[in-house]
Design an enzyme around this catalytic site. Structure first.
Site, mmCIF file in Angstrom:
data_model
loop_
_atom_site.group_PDB
_atom_site.id
_atom_site.type_symbol
_atom_site.label_atom_id
_atom_site.label_comp_id
_atom_site.label_asym_id
_atom_site.label_seq_id
_atom_site.Cartn_x
_atom_site.Cartn_y
_atom_site.Cartn_z
ATOM 1 N N CYS B 96 62.266 -13.507 40.997
ATOM 2 C CA CYS B 96 61.494 -12.349 41.463
ATOM 3 C C CYS B 96 60.768 -11.692 40.282
ATOM 4 O O CYS B 96 59.830 -12.252 39.752
ATOM 5 C CB CYS B 96 62.398 -11.376 42.215
ATOM 6 N N HIS B 226 65.474 -14.744 46.217
ATOM 7 C CA HIS B 226 66.648 -14.339 45.434
ATOM 8 C C HIS B 226 67.851 -15.234 45.731
ATOM 9 O O HIS B 226 68.642 -14.910 46.618
ATOM 10 C CB HIS B 226 67.028 -12.899 45.769
ATOM 11 N N GLU B 228 70.528 -15.414 44.107
ATOM 12 C CA GLU B 228 71.788 -14.709 43.792
ATOM 13 C C GLU B 228 72.225 -13.807 44.945
ATOM 14 O O GLU B 228 73.332 -13.291 44.938
ATOM 15 C CB GLU B 228 71.616 -13.911 42.491
#
Lengths: 961, 266
Positions: B96, B226, B228
């Site tokens: 990002c 994302h 994560e």
């Protein structure tokens, strides 16, 4: 030094998104002369570098040369057949400009040594035959906000100089000892103190005793500390209530209602309630969670973007300033606006159009919350035209804090250190201003009360504060909110006494007087107490990450507040008088039960149209446009998101986060609010709010034994006995509801005087608004449940009694009625239902569970169906109803409290039925493959027969901006 | 090697560093979150690690443009050490805001040579979403290359995006052709069935539906989604509907591949 001007524009062939947005907003104003809008960014940099370096700045830093052009100097009006009008918008001198700060640090990275100022602006070229009047309207309504920005028309004028004059110190005494009552009131008004005669007299008495006159900074300190915003004098006053002719007396209203519930419940999992900046409850053996919800209504009315941004920024600092500081883990946002499609001519002078307010508020919360890296997980939007001039902006924050860090411990000899942002002239008189009612002149008079935030300053401060907290480098912490340093330092030093050297406070620019420094509400500042021996160590942590921190004074132990400026004492107040000296109020309240009646609506056989109208009403409609602009997954703890279901667009009842990476325990958040019921009776409105907030948490799998709640009252002028009477009714319900559900209030806030006087004298008062926010604990997030229908063949149960209670319902609202039968509550049964449903969820036999509230059974069923992409067929003969609930519309749309829709697999029928034994419940239907909502009434007539796609479209359309 | 070490780079406004650290730990790496000021003071600290991650957030508030001010800082202070890092065969991941930083420093796609940082010859950028605002939503991602060490070339994955400036644009059609033809596209936005489309399938209007870029080595990748945020099944937006619940999380593939690569090659 030379001033360099850079203009950055979109390259040909690349879209100008901002210009496009402005054009769309111009069209919304019904101005058709503008054919196109070109937007450009302007940077004004005063520095000693030369032409070559300036070109590098344009090319390497300010422009993205793939898609943007840059121009050094002022570009001329574009040639072409169309008339072009130029408008440039610059921040007023003294208004925080975050971009400028970043550009300064980037220029230093590039090697520029001497940069004296950076300013940013926006330039608009409007193409078309735009009249002067239209240009002014566009500038005022869309491009700029007079409160914080200057508008420059055409080519020839330059933005005002950024430099301010230095301050010449002068200690000012304000004589009050010999003033008459009339003069005291005039003085309070002249100084924007918003103190009434009784308070002014109390101050006068004190100074007569001291045999001297107050200084300006002393009076300002008293005004801030005694403001409604800071001490909540109305809710703490004694109240003589006349309730339908019967007398009720409260010695201290809030102590005997909201606080009393918490005290009487005496839950051992409450750690700190109504004491600190947020209420703290146990989470697990290692951590506690704290929760606070604040309002930021008045600033958001004047500057929706800045007001809302600083609203969220401010409430984040509450958990940060709770105990020894919590880590913020979730945000909540609830807004009340007038209808966004209101006609422009119906908006009074001095008021922004509700659509602009809504867009600005959402953008403000978005930009601040997202930048802080805190997920915004829960919220609500409520529309009523009475919020036109007083939009309500509730911002909440939850923090996670180690159990051993829940209390503060400042000691005499500790240093007072201010951390974070610099102090400027922003937000002066915010606390006093937000305590009064607004008029059409407020825009001009109180523009200085508006604050602009810089989220990155706050994020940097947060990063370092958590490090210094864990290293035990400070003894106490609090945030600078309303009242600025005067409140923060004043409160922190209440037990000890403090000395402050005001010239040490770092300033954004020259020219602030000592009083301005003391009461400025500039954002992103926290105050900590540091032992002298820890000072070097703590400063090292702040320095390492470019966070400013400055010693401004000492905790003394003399129980006095002493203020100095460059060595001269400019004020001294006794802490006892400052915090306890405020007089007590006796107020009169009156409540007369309203004489209302139920309407008679045309009988009909099919209610598809009503259902579509309710789904498409602003209050019920999908809030996806807002939700998607918020990052609700940052920090990686998301379990129940605001939107889930097959197409990720079903409305969840509550949010659940898993705040620790190595544990499956969760925090659930929800809210309940029903201003419409308050038009009938605020008592039932408040109870419904508590029931709804609890219900929402139970639906997702929270433990009903571990729910804490918060109250936020937004009310009108409580010097009117009727208005205060309504507040008393709501407070009584708060006590009854909290006691019944076993849900202590742990924190709360009120915002009164939400009234507006138009230039023609008309008064607009908001509806009685009580927001109940609830926080629950989920033992194991893997057991959570969502509301979307899961599988064809599963059975749908309705738990809870459906009664003839359409008063204040959305069904009546879309039929332009209010009614009389507001939803009431059999409290004991409600509590039992919530526990049994929670038990079923814990046993793992519930496939989905949905709260039945706004719009009633039909709306809840429709939402479950389209969220799951599956049909539902219902036979209302299975519905548990009261004896007088006989008509189909009552069953479909009644908003009776304490009802849950539950989806069960057929094989779990017996287990579920056994759990619900002796409660009002029934199997009302089943999930079907066919994508339709089919509802048959008692006579087997199809009262609802609609495609899911049609229902979903009606629900999504109103706010699909 | 077994002792894989990763550095997650912090800076003012970075806010996804903790969950990124967690994901790397789950994948079996040791992780340190380090403020950029420390790396500037002591660039050699990068020598002890094999994976460098630019995490998500709003570095310096995304003032001027997303990732720009941090990119400027990285180029002016860390160009040499980062060039060496990539030369040494180590891995760089940008998520990002980290992707925005990587594209603005030129680390990806690195058309002028891998690992060469520069602010003056950027040919691909990330700019404002076509919808004009920040968007948080889940997207399907289809691999576009078999060169990139972070991805499984045959596995379509599902991840959330959350950004306002994620639209890939190239300066010329020729640049776009090059990154398509020469395997620089790591992921494209697609629908559940693997087909490209308009909004919201392609949530920001990226050219050629590009969601992630790699460099010529395949050892540097920047992506807007994302990973994560999907390291555990309860983060999936349909988790309460899924029959097979435990034990899958698409985001982990990125981190596991990175850690496994280091284990195999160092």
């Amino acid at each position: 030094m030379k001033q360099w001007r850079f203009e950055i524009s979109s390259k040909k062939g690349f879209p100008d998104i901002h210009g496009g947005d402005v054009l769309e907003d111009i069209r919304q104003l019904n101005i058709s002369s503008v054919e196109d809008v070109v937007s450009e960014k302007v940077f004004l940099i005063e520095a000693d570098f030369g032409q070559d370096f300036a070109e590098r700045v344009g090319r390497e830093l300010l422009a993205d040369t793939v898609c943007q052009d840059w121009h050094l100097g002022k570009s001329s009006v574009p040639a072409g057949p169309m008339q072009a009008s130029l408008v440039e918008v610059h921040l007023k001198s003294g208004v925080t400009d975050p971009v400028a700060e970043s550009v300064k640090s980037a220029l230093a990275d590039m090697g520029a040594q001497q940069v004296s100022s950076v300013r940013t602006g926006r330039k608009y070229v409007l193409l078309g035959n735009v009249s002067e009047d239209e240009l002014q309207t566009i500038a005022r309504r869309i491009l700029a906000n007079d409160c914080i920005e200057d508008v420059i028309y055409g080519m020839d004028t330059d933005p005002p100089s950024p430099h301010t004059q230095p301050y010449q110190m002068e200690v000012t005494e304000i004589p009050i000892c010999d003033l008459s009552d009339k003069q005291l009131v005039e003085l309070s008004k002249k100084m924007d103190m918003f103190l009434n005669l009784k308070e002014m007299r109390t101050i006068q008495e004190e100074y007569k005793k001291l045999d001297r006159e107050p200084t300006d900074v002393e009076l300002e300190t008293l005004a801030q500390t005694w403001s409604e915003h800071c001490v909540h004098k109305t809710l703490k006053s004694s109240v003589d209530m006349d309730h339908d002719g019967e007398k009720v007396y409260f010695d201290n209203l809030i102590k005997e209602t909201v606080f009393k519930a918490t005290k009487d419940l005496n839950k051992d999992w409450c750690i700190s309630v109504f004491e600190d900046n947020a209420g703290v409850v146990e989470f697990d053996d290692e951590h506690a969670v704290c929760f606070k919800v604040e309002t930021h209504n008045h600033p958001s009315a004047l500057d929706p973007y800045g007001g809302a941004a600083t609203g969220i920024g401010g409430v984040i600092r509450d958990p940060m300033g709770t105990g020894m500081g919590a880590k913020p883990v979730a945000n909540t946002d609830i807004f009340c606006f007038a209808r966004p499609d209101m006609k422009l001519e119906d908006v009074p002078k001095g008021v922004l159009h509700p659509r602009r307010i809504m867009k600005g508020v959402v953008a403000g919360v978005r930009d601040y919350g997202n930048r802080m890296g805190i997920p915004t997980v829960n919220g609500a939007l409520y529309f009523d035209d009475r919020y036109l001039a007083n939009p309500l902006v509730f911002c909440g924050n939850v923090g996670l804090i180690p159990r051993e860090k829940c209390f503060k411990n400042a000691q005499a000899g500790n240093l007072i250190v201010v951390v974070g942002g610099r102090t400027g002239r922003d937000g002066i008189h915010g606390a006093t201003f937000s305590s009064g009612e607004m008029t059409h002149e407020h825009e001009d008079i109180f523009s200085h009360a508006v604050q602009i935030g810089n989220a990155i300053t706050e994020k940097k401060m947060l990063d370092t504060l958590l490090q210094t907290r864990d290293a035990n480098l400070y003894e106490s912490i609090t945030d600078c909110g309303a009242g600025g340093l005067s409140s923060a330092v004043g409160e922190m030093g209440e037990q000890l006494g403090v000395e402050v050297d005001l010239e040490k406070v770092p300033l954004k620019y020259d020219g602030l007087s000592y009083t301005e420094i003391w009461i400025s509400e500039a954002q992103e500042r926290m105050v900590i107490a540091v032992k002298p021996e820890n000072l070097d160590a703590i400063m090292e942590v702040f320095d390492a990450e470019d966070v400013e921190a400055t010693v401004i004074g000492t905790f003394t132990g003399d129980k006095k507040l002493t203020l100095r400026y460059k060595g001269t004492q400019v004020g001294q107040l006794d802490m006892g008088f400052l915090h306890e000296g405020i007089c007590k109020y006796d107020r009169v309240a009156k409540w007369e039960t309203k004489k209302l009646s139920e309407p008679v609506l045309e009988p009909k056989d099919n209610f598809n149209d009503d259902l579509l109208k309710i789904l498409g009403s602003y209050n019920v409609a999908s809030k996806e446009w807002v939700i998607r602009q918020y990052d609700h997954e940052v920090q990686g703890g998301s379990v129940i998101k605001p939107l889930m279901g097959t197409e990720n667009d079903g409305p969840m009842d509550a949010a659940v986060i898993r705040p620790k990476y190595d544990h499956d325990k969760g925090v659930a958040l929800s809210c309940g609010m029903n201003p419409c019921y308050g038009d009938i009776d605020p008592y039932w409105m408040a109870l419904a709010g508590i029931d709804e907030a609890v219900r929402n948490l139970v639906c997702v799998g929270a433990d009903p034994e571990r729910i804490a709640i918060l109250d936020n009252y937004c009310w009108g002028d409580c010097t009117r006995p009727e208005t205060l009477g309504a507040l008393v009714r709501a407070s009584q319900a708060c006590y009854d509801g909290a006691m019944a559900f076993g849900t202590p209030f742990i924190s709360g806030k009120d915002s009164l005087n939400n009234e507006f006087v138009c230039d023609d004298g008309t008064r607009i008062t908001i509806p009685y608004t009580l927001l109940i926010s609830a926080m629950g604990i989920v033992g194991d997030v893997n057991q959570c449940v969502t509301m979307d229908a899961k599988q064809p063949g599963n059975l749908i149960f309705a738990v809870g009694l459906t009664k003839n209670e359409l008063g204040g319902s959305h069904y009546y609202k879309v039929n332009n009625e209010l009614g009389a039968n507001v939803p009431k509550m059999d409290i004991e049964t409600s509590v039992e239902i919530s526990h049994r449903v929670a038990k079923a969820i814990q046993q793992g036999i519930v496939r989905s569970c949905h709260d039945c509230s706004e719009g009633g059974l039909a709306v809840a069923l429709a939402e479950m169906a389209f969220a799951g992409g599956l049909g539902i067929e219902v036979d209302l003969r299975g519905l548990a109803v009261s004896a007088d609930c006989i008509k189909a519309d009552m069953m479909l749309f009644s908003e009776s409290n304490s009802r849950y829709l539950v989806e069960i697999q057929p094989e779990n029928f017996d287990a579920f039925a056994k759990l619900m034994l002796n409660l009002p419940f029934g199997q009302i239907g089943e999930v079907i493959e066919n994508k339709k909502l089919l509802i048959h009434d008692a006579q087997q007539k199809k009262v609802i027969d609609a495609d899911l796609e049609t229902l979903k479209q009606a629900w999504q359309k109103p706010l699909a901006w | 090697m077994d002792n894989v070490k990763a550095i997650v780079l912090r800076a003012a406004g970075i806010n996804c560093d903790m969950e990124t650290e967690h994901a790397l730990q789950l994948a079996g790496s040791q992780v340190e979150r380090v403020h950029i000021n420390r790396v500037i003071e002591n660039p050699s600290m990068l020598e002890g690690c094999q994976i460098l991650v630019f995490p998500g957030g709003f570095s310096y508030g995304d003032d001027v443009a997303a990732g720009k001010v941090l990119a400027n800082q990285v180029v002016h202070h860390l160009s040499d050490i980062l060039h060496k890092f990539v030369e040494d065969g180590k891995l760089v991941l940008g998520i990002c805001n980290g992707f925005q930083v990587m594209i603005k420093t030129g680390i990806v796609p690195g058309l002028n040579g891998y690992g060469k940082l520069s602010l003056t010859d950027q040919r691909v950028t990330l700019t404002d979403n076509d919808c004009g605002k920040f968007e948080d939503r889940w997207v399907y991602l289809k691999p576009g290359t078999d060169r990139c060490v972070f991805i499984n070339p045959d596995q379509q994955i599902y991840l959330p995006i959350a950004h306002g400036e994620g639209k890939i644009v190239c300066d010329t059609d020729q640049t776009l052709e090059t990154i398509k033809k020469d395997g620089y596209v790591a992921f494209r936005y697609v629908d559940a069935d693997g087909n490209e489309g308009g909004f919201p399938i392609n949530p920001n209007g990226s050219q050629d539906s590009i969601a992630a870029l790699t460099d010529s080595t395949g050892r540097a990748m920047g992506l807007m989604p994302h990973p994560e945020r999907f390291v555990r099944w309860t983060q999936h937006p349909h988790w309460t509907r899924l029959k097979e619940r435990q034990g899958f999380a698409d985001g982990m593939t990125i981190f596991t591949n990175a850690v496994d690569y280091v284990k195999r090659n160092f």
